[in-house]
Design a protein around this motif. Structure first.
Motif, short mmCIF file in Angstrom:
data_model
loop_
_atom_site.label_atom_id
_atom_site.label_comp_id
_atom_site.label_asym_id
_atom_site.label_seq_id
_atom_site.Cartn_x
_atom_site.Cartn_y
_atom_site.Cartn_z
N ASP A 1 1.06 -1.35 -0.14
CA ASP A 1 -0.40 -0.23 0.27
C ASP A 1 0.73 1.34 0.15
N PRO A 2 1.67 1.39 -1.03
CA PRO A 2 2.19 3.11 -1.13
C PRO A 2 1.42 4.33 -0.37
N ALA A 3 0.68 3.79 -1.07
CA ALA A 3 -0.46 5.61 -0.93
C ALA A 3 -0.28 6.01 1.32
N ALA A 4 -0.60 4.47 1.67
CA ALA A 4 0.03 4.21 3.27
C ALA A 4 1.38 4.20 4.00
N ALA A 5 2.06 3.69 2.63
CA ALA A 5 3.87 3.54 3.00
C ALA A 5 4.36 5.40 3.58
N GLU A 6 3.53 5.79 2.55
CA GLU A 6 4.18 7.39 1.96
C GLU A 6 3.67 8.18 3.12
N ALA A 7 2.44 7.98 3.92
CA ALA A 7 2.07 8.87 3.98
C ALA A 7 2.78 8.42 5.93
N GLU A 8 2.95 6.98 6.16
CA GLU A 8 4.28 7.00 6.98
C GLU A 8 5.08 7.37 7.05
N VAL A 9 5.28 7.32 6.08
CA VAL A 9 6.95 8.05 6.50
C VAL A 9 6.89 9.65 6.42
N THR A 10 6.02 10.38 5.94
CA THR A 10 6.14 11.60 5.69
C THR A 10 5.69 11.91 7.41
N ARG A 11 5.18 10.95 8.11
CA ARG A 11 4.17 11.77 9.55
C ARG A 11 5.51 11.06 10.36
N ASN A 12 6.71 10.00 10.62
CA ASN A 12 7.49 9.61 10.92
C ASN A 12 8.93 10.52 11.19
N TRP A 13 9.29 10.89 9.53
CA TRP A 13 9.79 12.15 10.04
C TRP A 13 9.86 12.99 10.06
N THR A 14 8.51 13.54 9.85
CA THR A 14 8.13 15.01 10.99
C THR A 14 7.86 15.06 12.30
N ALA A 15 7.58 13.75 12.65
CA ALA A 15 7.63 13.31 14.28
C ALA A 15 9.12 13.34 14.58
N PHE A 16 10.15 12.37 13.91
CA PHE A 16 11.70 12.27 14.31
C PHE A 16 12.45 13.96 14.27
N PHE A 17 12.29 14.79 13.55
CA PHE A 17 12.61 15.68 13.62
C PHE A 17 12.15 17.15 14.49
N ASP A 18 10.68 16.74 15.04
CA ASP A 18 9.60 17.42 15.54
C ASP A 18 10.17 17.56 17.13
N PRO A 19 10.69 19.01 18.02
CA PRO A 19 11.68 19.44 18.42
C PRO A 19 10.59 18.87 19.79
#
Length: 170
Positions: A55-73
């Motif tokens: 499910d590429p759309a779900a995976a892309e959403a998770e990548v974006t969400r997790n990267w944003t959270a990882f770098f969120d102070p």
């Protein structure tokens, strides 16, 4: 303007190179001969069914969400551990970031996710400092580990290298 931008970029990258406690900074798949050398991934061809998750759309959403959270102070260090490849071994480094003034101003904006396999993706992102773009169109990778799309250790080590720091294992 160029000097200010470079200084901001190096300051942002320096956030990731606090001390040599990054000794565990390596990926499990390498031979060790290219560790610490940032690479720009080749331009991928259009993914086929075998080059992407089910499910590429779900995976892309998770990548974006997790990267944003990882770098969120505002994301706690314990949560960042879960969002970084081999995060448990990197926990001391991530804990050190929590109190760093520069880290509290650093975030990312994911611009593109391109799957290279069912468990790997190239990520194009802007590294922001205090909301201003410090490293535009930066390249990183995401890996699927334990059913979670995570920021790769290779990406973290690449940012450490940009800072000019020498870190064992990166």
């Amino acid at each position: 303007m160029v000097l200010k931008r470079r200084a901001t970029a190096f300051a942002a990258a320096a956030v990731l190179a606090l001390t040599p406690v990054v000794a565990g900074c390596s990926d499990d798949g390498g031979s060790g001969s290219d560790q610490g050398t940032p690479t720009v991934p080749p331009v991928p061809s259009a993914p086929t069914g075998s080059d992407r998750p089910a499910d590429p759309a779900a995976a892309e959403a998770e990548v974006t969400r997790n990267w944003t959270a990882f770098f969120d102070p505002k994301t706690p260090a314990a949560e960042r551990v879960k969002l970084l490849e081999n995060g448990e071994s990197m926990a001391p480094v991530l804990g050190a970031f929590a109190g760093d003034k520069n880290a509290q101003q650093t975030s990312v904006k994911v611009k593109e996710v391109t799957f290279t396999s069912p468990t790997g993706a190239d990520v194009t992102y802007d590294l922001l400092v205090a909301g201003n773009t410090a490293l535009p169109d930066a390249k990183g990778t995401s890996v699927l580990q334990n059913d979670t799309w995570k920021v790769s250790v290779k990406t973290l080590c690449g940012l450490v290298q940009v800072s000019g720091a020498t870190v064992p294992g990166c």
